[in-house]
Design an enzyme around this catalytic site. Structure first.
Site, short mmCIF file in Angstrom:
data_model
loop_
_atom_site.label_atom_id
_atom_site.label_comp_id
_atom_site.label_asym_id
_atom_site.label_seq_id
_atom_site.Cartn_x
_atom_site.Cartn_y
_atom_site.Cartn_z
N GLN A 38 13.16 22.73 2.57
CA GLN A 38 13.01 21.98 3.82
C GLN A 38 14.23 22.21 4.69
O GLN A 38 15.13 22.96 4.34
CB GLN A 38 12.87 20.49 3.53
N GLU A 92 15.99 20.84 -2.12
CA GLU A 92 15.94 20.42 -3.52
C GLU A 92 15.44 21.51 -4.47
O GLU A 92 15.28 21.26 -5.66
CB GLU A 92 15.07 19.16 -3.64
N ASP A 112 15.79 9.28 4.38
CA ASP A 112 14.70 9.24 5.35
C ASP A 112 14.95 8.14 6.40
O ASP A 112 14.70 8.32 7.59
CB ASP A 112 13.37 8.97 4.65
#
Length: 686
Positions: free
Chosen positions: A491, A422, A293
């Protein structure tokens, strides 16, 4: 709409959110807390070993609120002033006004400040609700002797991250807060309550003394506000569009900058976690750990404006290199394996082993940050003298150790990984991971050449023969070997190939990737995902599709303080800096078309119905500061300053048939809006 409500720099409300997680946060890169929060956190102070490692809770003296007879209240307002980095609470009553200002001092980063002012025409008293207890589950706190009429506590963390990591000590001096404040004969009176936090007794006393001196001079609030003024004066983003959009952009940049040290700070910095310094206790907000991140989502926005702050992030990775080397060695590989979840040492602290073992794309994410910094700065000394080269070369060595040769396909494979998606683990040849490995090796060779370092033959061989999965029947990139078309994705993953990786592909392949994965990406996935789809469609000049994706980001922004949640339903980490970073990239690298290339800074603006102009102030490129104004018809570029001894004279370049436009300080140049690039006059790029 009131003046406050129409000001994009002020977030205000008449009552606080019932969910305390959504109350404004205050941070300055060293200290972080939430308005009226019971705890604060200190950068780099963790308690607990390995998977139990989390930000240590420190009791917060700022947990003080004004209390009055509600029948007397005429008006009440809570405000977060972005321009001054200050949270305030104002109570206007029939005979007096009470105002409280809370802030983490921007330039004196070891100080938290609570200032209360009463104004009235007759004697009045105001009660204070004080909920401070000098205790912590993470620190063995003790009381020391009072200092300058203030209380002094100190204590050490209880359990080290790894046995080789020393316990950390926290010292705090704070002004005790009374139960009641009274205004007698004066028309106005102000009380200042300070909290200084540091890691040694000597330092905390010096920091408290600094705060007292400023308080005596009446300069505490003004010096803090001036530090923020200088930041906004130097660099900012302004969008000509709706007020909602303006506030979202300004809020994101404010919270990201709040997570970083002040300019001129020489102290060690221990990274940015998804929820920032105000969050990260045990079992919450990823426990304050540092992930990709920081490097992939937050960092590019900071790099564009503040190379000094960007270096703090890179230096954190340099300081944790030893832990990364140990991680690789423990798994039987060469080089460095940066942890999926990192704290102080660089050892893996992920509570769940599978992520730490398999999300090795973090190595490439870290390297991308170093690569982008080098191309924006050409700061050779940082790599040759400050440890940058050691990180880059160690990552290259790791990739070469981690690959296996497939004789049947005559290519190198990376097996048993988890991609950014994930929902899938233990897969082979994640296209994102493999592309990053190839990019890592190519940059390592570029840097080695510039630094006159030897280039191992294996680096070149692995880079040339790395498998990059591609389906030539459908002309798209499968997420990994054996990916079944239609399988749900958590994502942004494959779509990251186009940006930020800038992996070479045709517009057809780029569009196919976007359309295929948009349909299967979990709509409840984390906030940063849709910004990447938006950027992709902006690249393709599909403004309508880009706008549709961009709008999805707003579902994660909460009012009134523009706190982001990780997921649109309000769950997950808060204040989710990662989502903010992705959102800002959609503005800074999407609408503008900025791309950090090896020999230039490209731009190719696009506009949607909600954005008619962009003003980007203070982009730092090769030691120069440049302002950009983009509108649908006209682009203006202005060179505003250069280093004392500039190495590079800049020009604006377009296609081969259009002459360069030289840039000189104070002489803005304008031209019809189109794709172009800023580059050194002698770059050789045509």
């Amino acid at each position: 709409m009131t003046d406050l409500e129409s000001d994009p720099w002020i977030f205000s409300c008449k009552s606080l959110p019932s969910d305390t997680r959504l109350i404004a946060t205050m941070a300055n890169g060293y200290l972080g807390t939430r308005a009226y929060g019971e705890i604060l956190h200190v950068n780099g102070i963790y308690n607990g070993s390995v998977g139990d490692c989390h930000r240590a809770n420190v009791p917060s003296p700022l947990n003080v609120s004004l209390c009055v007879n509600r029948e007397e209240v005429v008006d009440e307002r809570f405000c977060l002033d972005i321009k001054t980095g200050t949270f305030s609470h104002t109570l206007q009553c029939s005979t007096f006004t009470a105002t409280q200002h809370l802030f983490a001092h921007r330039s004196l980063s070891h100080l938290l400040v609570n200032i209360i002012t009463l104004r009235g025409s007759s004697p009045v008293s105001v009660n204070l609700e004080v909920d401070f207890k000098a205790e912590s589950q993470d620190l063995d706190l003790q009381r020391g002797p009072d200092y300058c009429n203030a209380k002094y506590i100190y204590g050490s963390t209880q359990t080290p991250e790894v046995p080789s990591c020393p316990l950390k000590t926290v010292h705090m001096i704070y002004t005790p807060v009374p139960q009641c404040l009274a205004l007698s004969s004066e028309l106005e009176k102000t009380w200042v309550f300070l909290a200084a936090v540091s890691e040694t007794e000597k330092d905390v006393k010096e920091r408290f003394d600094e705060g007292l001196s400023l308080a005596d001079e009446g300069q505490l609030l003004s010096s803090h506000a001036e530090a923020w003024t200088q930041i906004w004066k130097s660099s900012r983003i302004e969008v000509e569009g709706s007020l909602v959009l303006q506030k979202a952009v300004i809020g994101c940049l404010y919270y990201l900058l709040s997570s970083l040290p002040p300019l001129g700070c020489n102290e060690d910095f221990s990274g940015i976690s998804p929820g920032g310094l105000s969050n990260g206790q045990r079992n919450e907000d990823y426990w304050g750990h540092v992930f990709w991140d920081q490097d992939s989502w937050i960092y590019p926005n900071i790099l564009l404006f503040y190379p000094e702050m960007a270096r703090h992030i890179l230096k954190y990775r340099i300081r944790t290199l030893e832990g990364a080397l140990q991680n690789a060695k423990q798994q039987g590989y060469k080089g460095a394996k940066f942890p999926w979840e990192s704290a102080l040492t660089g050892h893996e602290v992920c509570p769940e082993k599978i992520y730490g073992d398999q999300e090795i794309h973090i190595n490439g994410d870290v390297l991308m940050a170093f690569k982008q910094y080098y191309h924006m700065s050409k700061d050779v000394d940082f790599f040759s003298l400050s440890g940058g080269w050691e990180v880059v070369s160690s990552i290259a060595d790791y990739w070469c150790s981690r690959v296996v040769w497939c004789g049947e396909e005559q290519s190198y494979h990376i097996k048993g990984v988890m991609p950014p998606d994930e929902y899938h683990s233990d897969v082979n040849n994640s296209v994102y991971t493999n592309a990053l490995a190839q990019i890592s090796l190519n940059f390592s060779m570029e840097l080695a050449k510039d630094l006159q370092q030897p280039i191992p033959d294996l680096w070149n061989d692995v880079a040339r023969k790395m498998k990059i999965p591609f389906d030539s029947k459908i002309n798209y990139h499968p997420e990994y070997d054996g990916y079944k078309l239609g399988d749900e994705v958590k994502q942004a993953d494959v779509v990251l190939l186009g940006y930020p990786l800038m992996f070479p592909m045709s517009q057809e392949y780029r569009k196919n990737d976007l359309q295929i994965y948009e349909r299967v990406t979990d709509s409840a996935g984390p906030a940063m995902t849709w910004s990447m789809f938006s950027i992709g469609y902006m690249e393709l000049k599909e403004a309508k599709m880009a706008h549709q994706q961009f709008k999805k980001c707003f579902a994660n922004i909460t009012d009134p303080f523009k706190i982001w949640t990780e997921n649109a339903d309000g769950t997950g980490a808060v204040n989710f800096l990662t989502g903010m970073g992705g959102f800002l990239q959609a503005v800074l690298f999407g609408y503008t078309g900025f791309r950090i290339a090896e020999k230039c800074l490209e731009f190719d603006p696009i506009f949607t119905d909600d954005v008619t102009a962009l003003y980007i102030t203070g982009v730092c490129y090769l030691g120069n500061k440049v302002n950009f104004t983009f509108s649908k018809t006209l682009t203006t570029v202005e060179l505003t300053s250069v280093l004392d001894f500039p190495k590079y004279a800049l020009v604006i370049a377009f296609d081969d048939l259009t002459p360069f436009i030289p840039l000189y300080i104070g002489e803005p140049v304008s031209f019809s809006t189109k794709a172009g690039r800023v580059q050194p006059k002698t770059s050789g790029v045509k």
